[in-house]
Design a protein around this motif. Structure first.
Motif, PDB file in Angstrom:
ATOM      1  N   TYR A  15       0.842  -1.193   0.000  1.00 40.08           N
ATOM      2  CA  TYR A  15       0.000   0.000   0.000  1.00 40.08           C
ATOM      3  C   TYR A  15       0.879   1.244   0.000  1.00 40.08           C
ATOM      4  N   LEU A  16       0.284   2.373  -0.414  1.00 41.06           N
ATOM      5  CA  LEU A  16       0.994   3.648  -0.385  1.00 41.06           C
ATOM      6  C   LEU A  16       1.142   4.070   1.070  1.00 41.06           C
ATOM      7  N   GLY A  17       2.388   4.030   1.558  1.00 38.71           N
ATOM      8  CA  GLY A  17       2.650   4.338   2.947  1.00 38.71           C
ATOM      9  C   GLY A  17       3.219   5.734   3.126  1.00 38.71           C
ATOM     10  N   PRO A  18       3.746   6.002   4.339  1.00 37.70           N
ATOM     11  CA  PRO A  18       3.926   5.076   5.453  1.00 37.70           C
ATOM     12  C   PRO A  18       2.615   4.810   6.186  1.00 37.70           C
ATOM     13  N   ARG A  19       2.699   4.181   7.346  1.00 36.66           N
ATOM     14  CA  ARG A  19       1.490   3.885   8.098  1.00 36.66           C
ATOM     15  C   ARG A  19       0.797   5.185   8.476  1.00 36.66           C
ATOM     16  N   GLY A  20      -0.513   5.113   8.499  1.00 37.90           N
ATOM     17  CA  GLY A  20      -1.278   6.304   8.813  1.00 37.90           C
ATOM     18  C   GLY A  20      -1.832   7.018   7.594  1.00 37.90           C
ATOM     19  N   PRO A  40       4.165  -1.240   3.552  1.00 37.47           N
ATOM     20  CA  PRO A  40       4.096   0.129   3.024  1.00 37.47           C
ATOM     21  C   PRO A  40       5.163   0.383   1.965  1.00 37.47           C
ATOM     22  N   PHE A  41       4.807   1.212   0.969  1.00 38.10           N
ATOM     23  CA  PHE A  41       5.746   1.651  -0.060  1.00 38.10           C
ATOM     24  C   PHE A  41       5.707   3.169  -0.140  1.00 38.10           C
ATOM     25  N   GLY A  42       6.805   3.760  -0.590  1.00 39.79           N
ATOM     26  CA  GLY A  42       6.930   5.209  -0.601  1.00 39.79           C
ATOM     27  C   GLY A  42       6.169   5.904  -1.704  1.00 39.79           C
ATOM     28  N   SER A  43       5.739   5.172  -2.737  1.00 42.79           N
ATOM     29  CA  SER A  43       5.016   5.779  -3.841  1.00 42.79           C
ATOM     30  C   SER A  43       4.127   4.737  -4.503  1.00 42.79           C
ATOM     31  N   VAL A  44       3.175   5.221  -5.310  1.00 40.15           N
ATOM     32  CA  VAL A  44       2.323   4.313  -6.074  1.00 40.15           C
ATOM     33  C   VAL A  44       3.164   3.477  -7.027  1.00 40.15           C
ATOM     34  N   ASP A  45       4.108   4.122  -7.724  1.00 42.60           N
ATOM     35  CA  ASP A  45       4.953   3.398  -8.679  1.00 42.60           C
ATOM     36  C   ASP A  45       5.754   2.291  -7.993  1.00 42.60           C
TER      37      ASP A  45
END
Length: 315
Positions: A15-20, A40-45
């Protein structure tokens, strides 16, 4: 690359992260089962690249906001590269807070960090309450909260995020419900590798990307007619540049129905005849449960009857 899986075999979700982030809220709402991993991932890409590489089984990403429209990063990534399909969607009401490190007074805020879509939805509030504050873009709303929670200097004085992100990071909420539209909603989609097709429910949606053979007068009308003559209602239509040349666009479209519905199948065949490429991005249950109102002549029985009539003529 790992083979595609059925929906009940998906265990590792990105998912597009971070948490929250609101995206994490969407994933938690869709997948509440225990024993599954949420990454979590830092971007959609980055999330969709990990999905294509087989590092995760599915990814939850934002695709549309009721105020700002389509999310370009998601639309463009789904329209290009190795094919992916949407297998579900989630609607999340959007509520923003202005947060800062404890002890920072509202009057001292000079810079505000957040995601571009969030900033667009709080511009009115900012103009009334912090007219001199400069906007600093971040990868997500939660990223602004996470940055403020880190020790040392940061590029902005305050952040705009979801209430849960401010709480997670121990930040002070300076203002609540700062969105300009109280009914704002963001639509998120769960994306998987091809081969994962949810069963039709009667309340479904299909997503495609259409590429024209060439730009010509009436070209868009030619595409739209494929939907209209078969009684298929579109719920979203957006043009996106293909990157091939100036003025070259593709069309990202959501419409009612499932690929196994007769009128949807006929529509897709019509599009395939008139388009250079039809990228099928999946059929999946609608989050709002809305069911299409098939007008006379467009039900499965109507299409089956017409096909049987033609077969009789040919025989």
């Amino acid at each position: 690359m790992t083979p595609p899986r059925t929906p009940d075999q998906l265990h590792r979700f990105g998912y597009l992260g971070p948490r929250g982030t609101f995206t994490q809220m969407a994933l938690d709402a869709w997948d509440a089962a225990e024993g599954r991993e949420h990454v979590p991932f830092g971007s959609v890409d980055a999330a969709l690249s990990a999905l294509r590489a087989g590092d995760i089984d599915a990814a939850m990403v934002p695709i549309e906001n009721s105020v700002e429209g389509g999310v370009s990063a998601t639309l463009d990534s789904l329209a290009t590269g190795e094919p992916l399909v949407v297998i579900g969607e989630v609607l999340v009401p959007i509520t923003f807070v202005l947060c800062a490190r404890p002890g920072m007074p509202l009057a001292d805020i000079r810079t505000v960090g957040t995601h571009s879509h969030a900033w667009a939805q709080v511009r009115g509030w900012m103009g009334r309450n912090l007219p001199d504050a400069a906007y600093v873009p971040t990868l997500s709303t939660a990223a602004s909260a996470a940055a403020l929670a880190q020790p040392g200097e940061v590029m902005f004085d305050a952040g705009v995020c979801a209430p849960v992100a401010a709480s997670n990071e121990g930040l002070e909420v300076l203002a609540e419900d700062i969105g300009d539209n109280a009914s704002a909603v963001t639509r998120f989609v769960l994306v998987a590798r091809p081969g994962t097709l949810p069963e039709p429910t009667g309340a479904d949606k299909t997503t495609v990307v259409l590429f024209q053979r060439e730009d010509h007068a009436g070209g868009l009308l030619e595409l739209l007619e494929q939907f209209a003559v078969r009684g298929v209602n579109m719920t979203r239509l957006e043009s996106r540049p293909t990157g091939a040349a100036m003025g070259s666009y593709c069309f990202s479209i959501d419409f009612e129905g499932h690929v196994l519905d007769a009128r949807v199948g006929e529509t897709l065949m019509g599009l395939r005849r008139v388009c250079a490429e039809v990228r099928f991005l999946g059929s999946y249950p609608r989050a709002d449960g809305g069911r299409p109102d098939a007008r006379p002549g467009t039900t499965d029985a109507d299409f089956d009857g017409a096909r049987a009539w033609l077969e009789d003529l040919r025989a």
